[in-house]
Design a protein around this motif. Structure first.
Motif, PDB file in Angstrom:
ATOM      1  N   THR A  19      50.249  24.012  36.922  1.00  0.00           N
ATOM      2  CA  THR A  19      51.273  23.072  37.383  1.00  0.00           C
ATOM      3  C   THR A  19      50.948  21.701  36.785  1.00  0.00           C
ATOM      4  N   LEU A  20      51.829  20.735  36.996  1.00  0.00           N
ATOM      5  CA  LEU A  20      51.572  19.374  36.484  1.00  0.00           C
ATOM      6  C   LEU A  20      50.288  18.787  37.096  1.00  0.00           C
ATOM      7  N   PRO A  21      50.137  18.805  38.440  1.00  0.00           N
ATOM      8  CA  PRO A  21      48.865  18.293  38.996  1.00  0.00           C
ATOM      9  C   PRO A  21      47.674  19.110  38.501  1.00  0.00           C
ATOM     10  N   GLY A  22      47.877  20.425  38.291  1.00  0.00           N
ATOM     11  CA  GLY A  22      46.803  21.283  37.785  1.00  0.00           C
ATOM     12  C   GLY A  22      46.386  20.879  36.379  1.00  0.00           C
ATOM     13  N   ALA A  23      47.388  20.559  35.548  1.00  0.00           N
ATOM     14  CA  ALA A  23      47.103  20.151  34.169  1.00  0.00           C
ATOM     15  C   ALA A  23      46.341  18.829  34.162  1.00  0.00           C
ATOM     16  N   ILE A  24      46.702  17.918  35.085  1.00  0.00           N
ATOM     17  CA  ILE A  24      46.028  16.616  35.164  1.00  0.00           C
ATOM     18  C   ILE A  24      44.570  16.800  35.593  1.00  0.00           C
ATOM     19  N   SER A  25      44.349  17.637  36.617  1.00  0.00           N
ATOM     20  CA  SER A  25      42.966  17.812  37.081  1.00  0.00           C
ATOM     21  C   SER A  25      42.149  18.571  36.041  1.00  0.00           C
ATOM     22  N   ALA A  26      42.799  19.482  35.266  1.00  0.00           N
ATOM     23  CA  ALA A  26      42.079  20.193  34.208  1.00  0.00           C
ATOM     24  C   ALA A  26      41.648  19.224  33.109  1.00  0.00           C
ATOM     25  N   SER A  27      42.531  18.230  32.782  1.00  0.00           N
ATOM     26  CA  SER A  27      42.154  17.237  31.770  1.00  0.00           C
ATOM     27  C   SER A  27      40.968  16.417  32.261  1.00  0.00           C
ATOM     28  N   TRP A  28      40.991  16.068  33.575  1.00  0.00           N
ATOM     29  CA  TRP A  28      39.911  15.267  34.157  1.00  0.00           C
ATOM     30  C   TRP A  28      38.586  16.024  34.079  1.00  0.00           C
ATOM     31  N   SER A  29      38.597  17.287  34.526  1.00  0.00           N
ATOM     32  CA  SER A  29      37.336  18.030  34.539  1.00  0.00           C
ATOM     33  C   SER A  29      36.917  18.438  33.132  1.00  0.00           C
ATOM     34  N   GLY A  30      37.882  18.404  32.181  1.00  0.00           N
ATOM     35  CA  GLY A  30      37.545  18.735  30.802  1.00  0.00           C
ATOM     36  C   GLY A  30      37.028  17.533  30.029  1.00  0.00           C
ATOM     37  N   GLY A  31      36.774  16.411  30.728  1.00  0.00           N
ATOM     38  CA  GLY A  31      36.212  15.227  30.090  1.00  0.00           C
ATOM     39  C   GLY A  31      37.245  14.282  29.498  1.00  0.00           C
ATOM     40  N   GLN A  32      38.552  14.584  29.697  1.00  0.00           N
ATOM     41  CA  GLN A  32      39.616  13.719  29.174  1.00  0.00           C
ATOM     42  C   GLN A  32      40.119  12.814  30.299  1.00  0.00           C
ATOM     43  N   GLU A  33      39.211  11.955  30.821  1.00  0.00           N
ATOM     44  CA  GLU A  33      39.567  11.163  31.996  1.00  0.00           C
ATOM     45  C   GLU A  33      40.732  10.217  31.741  1.00  0.00           C
ATOM     46  N   ILE A  34      40.750   9.580  30.561  1.00  0.00           N
ATOM     47  CA  ILE A  34      41.815   8.606  30.272  1.00  0.00           C
ATOM     48  C   ILE A  34      43.173   9.309  30.224  1.00  0.00           C
ATOM     49  N   VAL A  35      43.204  10.456  29.551  1.00  0.00           N
ATOM     50  CA  VAL A  35      44.446  11.234  29.481  1.00  0.00           C
ATOM     51  C   VAL A  35      44.916  11.587  30.890  1.00  0.00           C
ATOM     52  N   ALA A  36      43.948  12.009  31.731  1.00  0.00           N
ATOM     53  CA  ALA A  36      44.291  12.410  33.098  1.00  0.00           C
ATOM     54  C   ALA A  36      44.875  11.242  33.885  1.00  0.00           C
ATOM     55  N   VAL A  37      44.254  10.050  33.764  1.00  0.00           N
ATOM     56  CA  VAL A  37      44.726   8.878  34.517  1.00  0.00           C
ATOM     57  C   VAL A  37      46.116   8.457  34.031  1.00  0.00           C
ATOM     58  N   VAL A  38      46.306   8.397  32.706  1.00  0.00           N
ATOM     59  CA  VAL A  38      47.603   7.986  32.150  1.00  0.00           C
ATOM     60  C   VAL A  38      48.688   8.981  32.569  1.00  0.00           C
TER      61      VAL A  38
END
Ligand SMILES: [Zn+2]
Length: 200
Positions: A81-100
């Motif tokens: 899902t959209l929130p799932g994709a955001i949390s996956a980016s965060w845990s995958g080390g892409q914190e900036i992408v996740a926040v934006v």
């Protein structure tokens, strides 16, 4: 705020002030100094914009709670899902992408819908909501951060890129977010000035 101040509009390009008059359908008001567009006479009435906003709220709720993408890699199926994709980016080390992504695809659209509803529902009933001026000003800023279409296009692009590697299928959430993008465009085309007219 006095009646006189209410009816002033400041050009966003050059800063000159103009007296604001309600526009007839299909007409455009331009700055007398720099010719920038100050506003358009819109066909959409307040109730139509309210209906579009309610539809956008429903589509957005479907869009963030359903899968936007499902992948089938060698028999292993994975959907997100959209929130799932955001949390996956965060845990995958892409914190900036996740926040934006969280700000532009989740928080700003949610605020955009919530503030619109907060303002439009009482106006449609003939009442002025509390903190009206603050809400309209906040909406103006939120509009700049509202970029759910960027996320939608991003997912579409990854679908194309993944097509050769895995069985990637767009989920119902992606169609819902596509609908949200079009609804936002329709709502935003009416601008914010029509909200001020309702006070008169
Ligand atoms: Zn101007």
């Amino acid at each position: 705020m006095s009646r006189e101040q209410d009816s002033l509009v400041v050009c966003e390009q050059c800063g000159s002030a103009h007296r604001w008059l309600p526009l007839a359908h299909g007409t455009i008001a331009r700055c007398t100094r720099c010719d920038a567009v100050l506003g358009r006479g819109h066909r959409l009435a307040l109730r139509s914009i309210l209906a579009l906003t309610i539809t956008a709220a429903i589509a957005f709720l479907i869009g963030i709670s359903s899968d936007v993408l499902s992948l089938d890699m060698r028999g292993v199926a994975k959907a997100t899902t959209l929130p799932g994709a955001i949390s996956a980016s965060w845990s995958g080390g892409q914190e900036i992408v996740a926040v934006v992504a969280a700000i532009t695809a989740l928080i700003a659209p949610a605020l955009f819908i919530a503030l619109r509803l907060y303002v439009l529902v009482p106006l449609a009933a003939g009442r002025t909501p509390r903190g009206f001026a603050f809400c309209v000003r906040t909406l103006h800023h939120v509009g700049r951060w509202n970029m759910v279409e960027v996320f939608t296009i991003g997912v579409l692009l990854s679908l194309v890129r993944l097509a050769g590697l895995a069985d990637a299928v767009p989920g119902p959430g992606l169609f819902a977010l596509g609908a949200v993008t079009m609804l936002f465009a329709a709502i935003e085309s009416a601008g914010l000035k029509h909200l001020w007219w309702q006070l008169r």
